[in-house]
Scaffold this active site. Structure first.
Site, PDB file in Angstrom:
ATOM      1  N   CYS A 285      51.172  41.018  44.400  1.00 18.74           N
ATOM      2  CA  CYS A 285      50.732  41.664  45.749  1.00 18.74           C
ATOM      3  C   CYS A 285      51.041  40.856  46.778  1.00 18.74           C
ATOM      4  O   CYS A 285      52.346  40.873  47.046  1.00 18.74           O
ATOM      5  CB  CYS A 285      49.023  41.554  45.709  1.00 18.74           C
TER       6      CYS A 285
ATOM      7  N   HIS B 213      48.336  44.860  41.087  1.00 22.54           N
ATOM      8  CA  HIS B 213      47.392  43.893  40.570  1.00 22.54           C
ATOM      9  C   HIS B 213      47.324  44.193  38.840  1.00 22.54           C
ATOM     10  O   HIS B 213      46.305  44.971  38.577  1.00 22.54           O
ATOM     11  CB  HIS B 213      46.054  43.968  41.290  1.00 22.54           C
TER      12      HIS B 213
ATOM     13  N   GLU C 180      46.278  42.068  37.056  1.00 14.17           N
ATOM     14  CA  GLU C 180      45.305  41.195  36.564  1.00 14.17           C
ATOM     15  C   GLU C 180      44.004  41.761  36.832  1.00 14.17           C
ATOM     16  O   GLU C 180      42.986  41.252  36.259  1.00 14.17           O
ATOM     17  CB  GLU C 180      45.555  40.074  37.181  1.00 14.17           C
TER      18      GLU C 180
END
Length: 246
Positions: free
Chosen positions: A117, A218, A220
């Site tokens: 990001c 993202h 994660e």
């Protein structure tokens, strides 16, 4: 006895007392990176860039690989633009300068680097690129007016055939989780676009020569496709590191 490889996970800041909800969610996302890296055998150094350029470069000098995670908007002065744009976040120019220097150092040293990001935007700006400052109210890359844990959206990206990100994720079209209101405009020197979103915005870049890959989404996030973060972190392994991580 092999030495455990070191992964530097670099945040803009560890201190967001002005916005506890955002702080807590960032800790969750970064925590997922730390957990996956540990599971893959890395010794992880968690670092904050707001300590300054000299401190960050010194702290990452021994790193075998680097991850630059998400966070606030980069100050527009670093890419020749002005403040006062829609949906502008607070700025952390000391952290910006440190992460920009780190990205350039990683490329010079040929240290494997993954940007997530803001990390993608740091890589682009570090190499002379610019940013679209705001994608608009209905951009589809972030949910507005909702609690922080609900700001991420789900959409697809088209991945370039033969790219590193395609090799790692194994799909021509990938579902991703996003929460960004800015995007790459002019591309930085030495970078190649290797994924675009449904609306044409840049979603992944790779360096032509250095082992640098950055994604605008993202992996994660807790709702990201299973295995996506693991695959991208695994992409930081050089042959020597792969042997040490076994």
């Amino acid at each position: 006895m092999s030495v455990q490889p070191v992964l530097a996970v670099v945040e803009a800041t560890r201190l967001r007392a002005h916005d506890p909800a955002y702080h807590d969610y960032v800790q969750l996302l970064v925590g997922n990176v730390l957990a996956e890296a540990g599971a893959q055998g890395w010794s992880v150094d968690r670092l904050a860039a707001d300590a300054g350029t000299e401190a960050l470069l010194a702290a990452t000098a021994r790193a075998d690989a680097i991850v630059i995670v998400g966070g606030e908007d980069i100050h527009p002065g670093f890419y020749g633009a002005q403040t006062g744009y829609p949906n502008e976040s607070r700025h952390l120019p000391v952290a910006d300068a440190a992460q920009l220097a780190l990205a350039r150092a990683a490329i010079e040293r040929r240290t494997p680097l993954l940007g997530i990001c803001r990390g993608l935007q740091i890589v682009n700006v570090a190499l002379g690129g610019t940013l679209v400052q705001d994608l608009g109210e209905e951009c589809g890359h972030v949910n507005r007016g909702v609690p922080i844990p609900q700001v991420l959206t789900t959409h697809t990206v088209d991945v370039a055939h033969g790219s590193r990100v395609a090799d790692l994720l194994g799909e021509p079209t990938v579902e991703v989780r996003s929460a960004h209101h800015q995007a790459v405009d002019a591309l930085g020197d030495g970078l190649v676009v290797t994924a675009r979103s449904h609306d044409g915005h840049v979603e992944a870049v790779e360096h032509r020569d250095a082992p640098v890959l950055a994604v605008q989404w993202h992996p994660e996030d807790v709702h990201a496709p299973e295995g996506q973060l693991a695959a991208l972190l695994a992409g930081l392994r050089t042959p020597a590191l792969a042997a040490a991580l076994i």
